[in-house]
Design a protein around this motif. Structure first.
Motif, PDB file in Angstrom:
ATOM      1  N   PHE A  88       5.403   5.774  -1.207  1.00 40.58           N
ATOM      2  CA  PHE A  88       5.470   4.658  -0.266  1.00 40.58           C
ATOM      3  C   PHE A  88       6.580   3.691  -0.689  1.00 40.58           C
ATOM      4  CE2 PHE A  88       2.714   1.131   1.878  1.00 40.58           C
ATOM      5  CZ  PHE A  88       3.704   0.961   2.823  1.00 40.58           C
ATOM      6  N   ALA A  89       6.609   3.327  -1.981  1.00 44.93           N
ATOM      7  CA  ALA A  89       7.611   2.388  -2.484  1.00 44.93           C
ATOM      8  C   ALA A  89       9.016   2.985  -2.397  1.00 44.93           C
ATOM      9  CB  ALA A  89       7.286   2.011  -3.923  1.00 44.93           C
ATOM     10  N   GLY A 144      -1.460   6.613  -7.945  1.00 43.36           N
ATOM     11  CA  GLY A 144      -0.071   6.271  -8.157  1.00 43.36           C
ATOM     12  C   GLY A 144       0.903   7.122  -7.379  1.00 43.36           C
ATOM     13  N   ASP A 145       0.547   8.390  -7.088  1.00 44.08           N
ATOM     14  CA  ASP A 145       1.489   9.238  -6.352  1.00 44.08           C
ATOM     15  C   ASP A 145       1.718   8.713  -4.939  1.00 44.08           C
ATOM     16  OD1 ASP A 145      -1.139   9.768  -5.855  1.00 44.08           O
ATOM     17  OD2 ASP A 145      -0.908  11.938  -5.693  1.00 44.08           O
ATOM     18  N   THR A 146       0.647   8.269  -4.279  1.00 41.12           N
ATOM     19  CA  THR A 146       0.797   7.698  -2.933  1.00 41.12           C
ATOM     20  C   THR A 146       1.653   6.439  -2.969  1.00 41.12           C
ATOM     21  OG1 THR A 146      -1.382   8.541  -2.324  1.00 41.12           O
ATOM     22  CG2 THR A 146      -0.460   6.811  -0.931  1.00 41.12           C
ATOM     23  N   VAL A 196      -1.501  -3.202  -3.714  1.00 43.19           N
ATOM     24  CA  VAL A 196      -2.274  -3.020  -2.479  1.00 43.19           C
ATOM     25  C   VAL A 196      -2.817  -1.597  -2.375  1.00 43.19           C
ATOM     26  CG1 VAL A 196      -2.163  -3.013   0.038  1.00 43.19           C
ATOM     27  CG2 VAL A 196      -1.051  -4.840  -1.249  1.00 43.19           C
ATOM     28  N   VAL A 197      -1.977  -0.604  -2.688  1.00 39.77           N
ATOM     29  CA  VAL A 197      -2.424   0.786  -2.638  1.00 39.77           C
ATOM     30  C   VAL A 197      -3.512   1.032  -3.676  1.00 39.77           C
ATOM     31  CG1 VAL A 197      -1.721   3.186  -2.991  1.00 39.77           C
ATOM     32  CG2 VAL A 197      -0.273   1.650  -1.668  1.00 39.77           C
ATOM     33  N   GLY A 198      -3.366   0.423  -4.854  1.00 38.21           N
ATOM     34  CA  GLY A 198      -4.378   0.589  -5.893  1.00 38.21           C
ATOM     35  C   GLY A 198      -5.735   0.048  -5.499  1.00 38.21           C
ATOM     36  N   LEU A 199      -5.751  -0.957  -4.618  1.00 37.06           N
ATOM     37  CA  LEU A 199      -7.018  -1.521  -4.157  1.00 37.06           C
ATOM     38  C   LEU A 199      -7.836  -0.515  -3.355  1.00 37.06           C
ATOM     39  CD1 LEU A 199      -5.858  -5.070  -2.991  1.00 37.06           C
ATOM     40  CD2 LEU A 199      -7.501  -4.594  -4.810  1.00 37.06           C
ATOM     41  N   LEU A 252       9.881  -6.223  -7.147  1.00 36.21           N
ATOM     42  CA  LEU A 252       8.786  -7.091  -6.692  1.00 36.21           C
ATOM     43  C   LEU A 252       8.102  -6.505  -5.462  1.00 36.21           C
ATOM     44  CD1 LEU A 252      10.458 -10.611  -7.130  1.00 36.21           C
ATOM     45  CD2 LEU A 252       8.724  -9.559  -8.590  1.00 36.21           C
ATOM     46  N   ARG A 253       8.892  -6.003  -4.525  1.00 39.58           N
ATOM     47  CA  ARG A 253       8.314  -5.403  -3.319  1.00 39.58           C
ATOM     48  C   ARG A 253       7.492  -4.159  -3.680  1.00 39.58           C
ATOM     49  NH1 ARG A 253      12.699  -4.619  -0.811  1.00 39.58           N
ATOM     50  NH2 ARG A 253      13.026  -2.495  -1.516  1.00 39.58           N
ATOM     51  N   SER A 254       8.028  -3.320  -4.542  1.00 34.37           N
ATOM     52  CA  SER A 254       7.330  -2.096  -4.926  1.00 34.37           C
ATOM     53  C   SER A 254       6.060  -2.404  -5.723  1.00 34.37           C
ATOM     54  CB  SER A 254       8.263  -1.204  -5.757  1.00 34.37           C
ATOM     55  OG  SER A 254       9.432  -0.869  -5.034  1.00 34.37           O
TER      56      SER A 254
END
Length: 502
Positions: free
Chosen positions: A277-278, A271-273, A262-265, A254-256
């Motif tokens: 991060f996750a 996806g690599d970033t 948020v990163v996709g926004l 759920l956290r990931s």
């Protein structure tokens, strides 16, 4: 949110043809993702010409499902070969491959599949919820605001592209320049056609797309084809993870997934970033950090959940504002353009039925991913063993066929190969082709809205300062460029030093 359009989109996506295309697209994406060296963007570029004859809802459903399937498929090669099938699966290698060496390849792939399913499903629900809320702002958008959005899209993706901000903006600016080739949208005057009749209609977006994303990858595979055969780990254990494992991993997933959305926004990240991060957050929250990198299932679940959650997150700005969140979503916008639907904030209003079909297709594709993944993941092991040279020849053949099929023109084939060679040079020079693609997409929108804005403001640039929305967007565009300049980096260093305790 218009409930009638939501139901129309759901009805469209639940038709037999669309469900079949979603299952087929997911399976194809799974196999493409499993092949090292290939990417979802390349597969989407190759598949795009095949959807020309499809109904818009069917074509978009198939492309969206391929995007979702390839996002998970990259973990197969990462776990079995220690070679990421897609760039966003690089973080999965750290714990996925050690698990396969311990004879737990099935467990690693099963955790990856379920994490991808939950991450993608959460992002699809977020897309269904957030995109319409942002879409309500379109009532305030006119030509002035559309121009500001196009400028913001170019600057953000240019500044976040790989390499320096200058190379990213140069790539985006070149895309804008190429978008002006052909007849002027207002006067009908030929521009930069060099008396070539095939250029009077402009550069076909799909031709450039196939060349920039597919040909360079084929040439890179040919370069690496001498490195010998691939030996994949065998799947000897069960693929279906136990309920206790899923329950234990659920907070991490759920956290990931939230991180991925948020990163996709943020346009241009990808996806690599989100995966790295996750992975970092999963390690930080873990009780025993020493297990990471040695075969920890949480190290597989975190990047895979974030990776698939990026899909829905990246589509939110794409659908609500017409700003592609990634190179893959840029191709989905290109598919809309092929169907005569121009990108922009009017997607949710003027073309709500097609847009909501795409949103529901993303949600349904994640359900299909779980079904198809359980059935075909073991079979996809053989796909990882296909020689690179064979894959490269198949890609080049499909590129030529796809480019010719667009207009039945050999000129388009030559143009595609020219873009391919240029894209290969760009990859060697460390310049991302993604901003160029964004420039090709946003160029006509920027040009038309600018001309309309000048008419509204009587040829005064002050018209952009009279709109609060346009002013804010243009300021954000300026900041997105400045934050990556050496001066701002120099300012940040002393500031960080002041934050450190003595």
């Amino acid at each position: 949110m218009d409930s009638s359009l939501v139901m129309i989109g759901l009805t469209n996506v639940l038709s037999f043809n669309n469900i079949a295309c979603i299952l087929g697209g997911t399976l194809l994406g799974l196999f493409v993702g499993a092949m090292p060296g290939l990417s979802a963007t390349m597969a989407l570029a190759l598949l795009l010409p095949l959807t020309f004859s499809f109904d818009p809802a069917t074509g978009l459903s198939m492309l969206a499902s391929l995007y979702v399937g390839a996002s998970y498929g990259g973990s197969i090669a990462a776990i079995l070969l220690r070679t990421p099938g897609t760039p966003s699966a690089a973080a999965t290698v750290l714990d996925g491959f050690p698990l396969s060496q311990q004879g737990r390849a099935g467990e690693a792939l099963g955790v990856s599949l379920f994490a991808s399913f939950f991450g993608g499903l959460m992002s699809g629900i977020a897309l269904l919820t957030a995109a319409p809320l942002l879409g309500t702002l379109v009532l305030e958008f006119g030509p002035v605001e559309l121009f500001a959005i196009a400028v913001l899209g170019i600057t953000i993706i240019g500044s976040l592209a790989q390499g320096s901000v200058i190379s990213g903006l140069l790539s985006g600016g070149l895309g804008l320049l190429l978008s002006t080739v052909g007849m002027d949208l207002t006067t009908g005057t030929p521009r930069m056609t060099f008396d070539q009749i095939n250029l009077f209609g402009g550069i076909d977006f799909t031709v450039a797309l196939i060349g920039l994303f597919s040909v360079p990858q084929a040439l890179t595979l040919i370069e690496n084809s001498h490195q010998g055969g691939k030996v994949a780990s065998r799947i000897t254990d069960r693929l279906m993870p136990r309920w206790s494992t899923i329950k234990q991993l659920m907070p991490n997933i759920l956290r990931s997934s939230g991180i991925g959305i948020v990163v996709g926004l943020i346009p241009g990240t990808g996806g690599d970033t989100a995966s790295w991060f996750a992975y970092n957050e999963a390690k930080r929250f873990a009780k025993d950090k020493s297990r990471f990198g040695k075969g920890e299932v949480a190290g597989v679940a975190a990047p895979e959940a974030a990776n698939n959650a990026v899909v829905g997150g990246a589509l939110i700005p794409t659908i609500a504002l017409g700003i592609p969140g990634s190179s893959s979503t840029a191709i989905l916008l290109g598919a809309l353009m092929v169907q005569g639907i121009l990108p922009g904030p009017n997607l949710l209003t003027d073309y709500g039925d097609v847009t909501y079909t795409l949103i529901w297709a993303v949600i349904l594709a994640n359900i299909a991913l779980l079904v198809v993944g359980l059935a075909f993941t073991k079979m996809s092991v053989s796909v990882t063993k296909i020689p690179d040279g064979f894959i490269a020849c198949a890609i080049l053949t499909l590129c030529i066929i796809g480019a010719f099929a667009i207009n039945n023109s050999l000129f388009d084939v030559g143009l595609m190969l020219g873009f391919g060679l240029f894209g290969y040079w760009m990859s060697k020079a460390g310049v991302s082709p993604a901003p160029m693609v964004i420039g090709l997409i946003l160029g006509p929108v920027m040009e038309t809205s600018f001309q309309q804005s000048m008419l509204i403001g009587n040829d005064s640039f002050g018209v952009f300062l009279e709109s609060p929305i346009a002013t804010v967007l243009l300021i954000l565009a300026l900041l997105s460029i400045l934050q990556a300049t050496p001066f701002f980096r120099w300012l940040r260093v002393p500031f960080k030093r002041r934050l450190k305790p003595d």
